[in-house]
Design an enzyme around this catalytic site. Structure first.
Site, mmCIF file in Angstrom:
data_model
loop_
_atom_site.group_PDB
_atom_site.id
_atom_site.type_symbol
_atom_site.label_atom_id
_atom_site.label_comp_id
_atom_site.label_asym_id
_atom_site.label_seq_id
_atom_site.Cartn_x
_atom_site.Cartn_y
_atom_site.Cartn_z
ATOM 1 N N GLU A 258 35.469 42.126 79.107
ATOM 2 C CA GLU A 258 36.090 40.981 78.419
ATOM 3 C C GLU A 258 36.914 41.571 77.292
ATOM 4 O O GLU A 258 36.364 42.101 76.323
ATOM 5 C CB GLU A 258 35.018 40.028 77.873
ATOM 6 N N CYS A 292 39.089 36.438 70.254
ATOM 7 C CA CYS A 292 39.865 36.886 71.420
ATOM 8 C C CYS A 292 40.739 35.751 71.931
ATOM 9 O O CYS A 292 41.857 35.976 72.381
ATOM 10 C CB CYS A 292 38.930 37.409 72.506
HETATM 11 P P1 NAD Z 1 36.693 47.790 70.181
HETATM 12 O O1 NAD Z 1 37.206 47.935 71.571
HETATM 13 O O2 NAD Z 1 37.214 48.684 69.134
HETATM 14 O O3 NAD Z 1 35.104 47.976 70.157
HETATM 15 C C1 NAD Z 1 34.249 47.205 70.972
HETATM 16 C C2 NAD Z 1 32.957 47.981 71.192
HETATM 17 O O4 NAD Z 1 33.242 49.148 71.964
HETATM 18 C C3 NAD Z 1 32.274 48.484 69.920
HETATM 19 O O5 NAD Z 1 30.874 48.366 70.074
HETATM 20 C C4 NAD Z 1 32.683 49.946 69.886
HETATM 21 O O6 NAD Z 1 31.782 50.758 69.151
HETATM 22 C C5 NAD Z 1 32.632 50.281 71.355
HETATM 23 N N1 NAD Z 1 33.382 51.483 71.738
HETATM 24 C C6 NAD Z 1 34.308 52.174 71.034
HETATM 25 N N2 NAD Z 1 34.766 53.222 71.764
HETATM 26 C C7 NAD Z 1 34.112 53.165 72.953
HETATM 27 C C8 NAD Z 1 34.168 53.960 74.144
HETATM 28 N N3 NAD Z 1 34.980 54.992 74.256
HETATM 29 N N4 NAD Z 1 33.372 53.607 75.164
HETATM 30 C C9 NAD Z 1 32.552 52.539 75.089
HETATM 31 N N5 NAD Z 1 32.456 51.752 73.995
HETATM 32 C C10 NAD Z 1 33.234 52.065 72.940
HETATM 33 O O7 NAD Z 1 36.897 46.257 69.827
HETATM 34 P P2 NAD Z 1 36.652 45.551 68.421
HETATM 35 O O8 NAD Z 1 37.765 45.975 67.534
HETATM 36 O O9 NAD Z 1 35.232 45.740 68.012
HETATM 37 O O10 NAD Z 1 36.818 44.002 68.817
HETATM 38 C C11 NAD Z 1 38.024 43.332 68.825
HETATM 39 C C12 NAD Z 1 38.609 43.242 70.225
HETATM 40 O O11 NAD Z 1 37.659 42.613 71.092
HETATM 41 C C13 NAD Z 1 39.842 42.377 70.307
HETATM 42 O O12 NAD Z 1 40.785 42.989 71.151
HETATM 43 C C14 NAD Z 1 39.354 41.084 70.934
HETATM 44 O O13 NAD Z 1 40.338 40.331 71.600
HETATM 45 C C15 NAD Z 1 38.310 41.612 71.859
HETATM 46 N N6 NAD Z 1 37.370 40.553 72.230
HETATM 47 C C16 NAD Z 1 37.387 40.068 73.504
HETATM 48 C C17 NAD Z 1 36.535 39.028 73.863
HETATM 49 C C18 NAD Z 1 36.535 38.462 75.251
HETATM 50 O O14 NAD Z 1 35.578 37.779 75.605
HETATM 51 N N7 NAD Z 1 37.534 38.717 76.052
HETATM 52 C C19 NAD Z 1 35.667 38.487 72.923
HETATM 53 C C20 NAD Z 1 35.686 39.004 71.624
HETATM 54 C C21 NAD Z 1 36.537 40.044 71.296
#
Ligand code: NAD
Length: 484
Positions: A258, A292
């Protein structure tokens, strides 16, 4: 005070001690190999010193989940559903405490935090009410074909910082109901409510069924590529989603992604500007734009462009921005420093390429505050329009031809959500049917019933969360085809 940033002063000084939180590994709440400071984005003070896992602890968590899977998968589903229901009861009984902690680590106003915890309880209950009965796919004189659903194994649940509690509940409850065990990894800037939820899991579930580790953005790759993890359920940015997909490829794990969005709102020329403007405003600014599915671009017809921009500007000027623990606060800070710097970059872009109708101010003192900002007369190729701003800045774009507005709305790699606003339902339905997104709302926004499936189109995601399909994503089908 209304139109000011009222944040700078009040730092709630009730910092928690490191002993107050433990990682959950194999049923035990344990200290981390290291620690990290969790910062309150409204004050920049430390909320808590939080345990942080190393690779060894990550491996222990996966091993515990793997070992627990051997028995958990055989617990009858009715019993698993009952235990998941107990997680909801326990969370509900601690709602006020969770909400306060959520406001401190995430920044959102306390009523919004209560709403998130209430939503999390409802989400858990919705999954606890679902079943996975064998389905007879065909019954004839010569064949009986039945589909069963079996669990996958260890699920890695990875969450972002904007809705750390409710988004966790799109993953952990369905994984458990389906018979999987879980290793949870929250975002490093909002780990505390997830660790508290780990305590509830330790009380309610057999050891090892749920494990919680915290990292500093350094263990995600090790978790998603771990050979003993069978599925990755990930919510986060599209950029990280690509990395997750690459890292699951060698072991061909199941994956649900997501990801980000750049949702368009298309306003038709038959609306009442005064009525629609507050809805657009909340759609863009709720959670300070860190959703999001927030409205991230609004397409408005020529005939009402000036009036809608002006209405939105008035709402932005009236908005109350501040510390989420202060009564009356409507919009909290940006959740973390890195995102704050990014959002300030989009403000620069807005100033350079467009015209700021209202807002544009950022903190002069402590806290990562940005006032709700309305931007007009900005070209489609500006970064604020093309990219996911994930902050309280709404670009309002003018259109004179509806087909052209739809084409511009679709001209993006994202396809998460969208909204259409009209006084004519059929007309709005026809426009909605042409939008390349997983969800399109008409005359409303963010209505996400737990039993309705949710999925991103294009590069906003893969797979489905919520609803019966969201439960089945945590299973492998087994078709039994019997000769008669
Ligand atoms: P992010 O991608 O930076 O981090 C998300 C998670 O991934 C964190 O727990 C982070 O520690 C982890 N992570 C970081 N590097 C990783 C790797 N290499 N492998 C696996 N996990 C890793 O996102 P964010 O900045 O925390 O959140 C904001 C983003 O999330 C926005 O783009 C938003 O649109 C999206 N979002 C999407 C939804 C949805 O349902 N589609 C819902 C909420 C937020």
């Amino acid at each position: 005070m209304n139109a000011e940033l009222r944040s700078q002063s009040t730092a709630p000084a009730n910092s928690l001690s490191g002993e107050d939180f433990g990682l959950l590994i194999d049923g035990q709440l344990v200290a981390g190999a290291a620690t990290l400071n969790v910062i309150n984005p409204a004050t920049e003070n430390i909320v808590a010193v939080c345990p942080r896992a190393d690779l060894n602890q990550l491996n222990q968590a996966v091993a515990a989940a793997k070992s627990a899977f051997a028995t958990w998968k055989s617990v009858p589903i009715q019993k698993r559903r009952q235990l998941v229901g107990k997680l909801a009861d326990a969370l509900e009984s601690r709602m006020a405490e969770f909400a306060r902690l959520l406001t401190q680590e995430q920044g959102k106003p306390l009523p919004a935090a209560m709403h998130e915890i209430g939503g999390a309880v409802a989400m858990i209950r919705a999954f606890a009410a679902m079943d996975l009965k064998p389905e007879v796919l065909r019954e004839t004189d010569t064949a009986r074909i039945v589909r069963q659903r079996s669990p996958l194994g260890v699920v890695a649940a990875i969450t972002p910082w904007n809705f750390p509690v409710v988004l966790l509940m799109l993953k952990v409850p369905p994984a458990l109901v389906a018979g999987n065990t879980v290793v949870v990894k929250p975002a490093p800037t909002t780990p505390l409510t997830t660790l508290r939820f780990g305590e509830i899991c330790a009380e309610v579930l057999p050891r090892g069924v749920v494990n919680v580790i915290v990292d500093q953005n350094d263990l995600g790759g090790a978790l998603t590529s771990h050979p003993d993890v069978a599925k990755v359920a990930f919510t986060g940015s599209t950029a990280t989603g690509r990395k997750v997909m690459a890292s699951v490829a060698p072991t061909l794990k199941h994956v649900t992604l997501e990801l980000g969005g750049n949702d368009a709102a298309i306003v038709l020329d038959d609306v009442d500007p005064q009525e629609v403007a507050p809805k657009l405003f909340m759609g863009a600014m709720l959670n300070s734009g860190q959703i999001c599915l927030a409205i991230k671009r609004a397409y408005v017809p020529d005939s009402m462009y000036d009036s809608i921009c002006a209405e939105l500007g008035k709402l932005a000027e009236r908005a109350i921005v501040g510390n989420g623990l202060e009564e009356g606060t409507e919009f909290g800070p940006i959740q973390n420093k890195m995102q704050y710097e990014k959002v300030k970059g989009y403000l620069e872009d807005a100033r350079r390429n467009g015209k700021i109708v209202a807002g544009g101010e950022v903190s002069k003192g402590r806290g990562y505050f940005v006032r709700p900002t309305i931007v007009r007369d900005i070209p489609d190729d500006a970064a604020l329009v093309r990219e996911e701003q994930f902050g309280p800045i709404l670009p309002v774009l003018r259109y004179s031809n509806l087909d052209d507005a739809i084409a511009r709305a679709n001209d993006t790699e994202y396809g998460l959500g969208a909204t259409v606003w009209s006084s004519n339902e059929q007309r709005a339905y026809e426009v909605a049917s042409r939008i390349e997104s997983g969800t399109v709302w008409v005359n409303k926004h963010l209505d996400l019933p737990p039993d309705i499936p949710f999925a991103g189109a294009k590069q906003s995601g893969l797979g489905i969360e919520m609803g019966q399909e969201g439960l089945e994503e945590f299973t492998q089908q087994r078709v039994i085809n019997i000769a008669k």
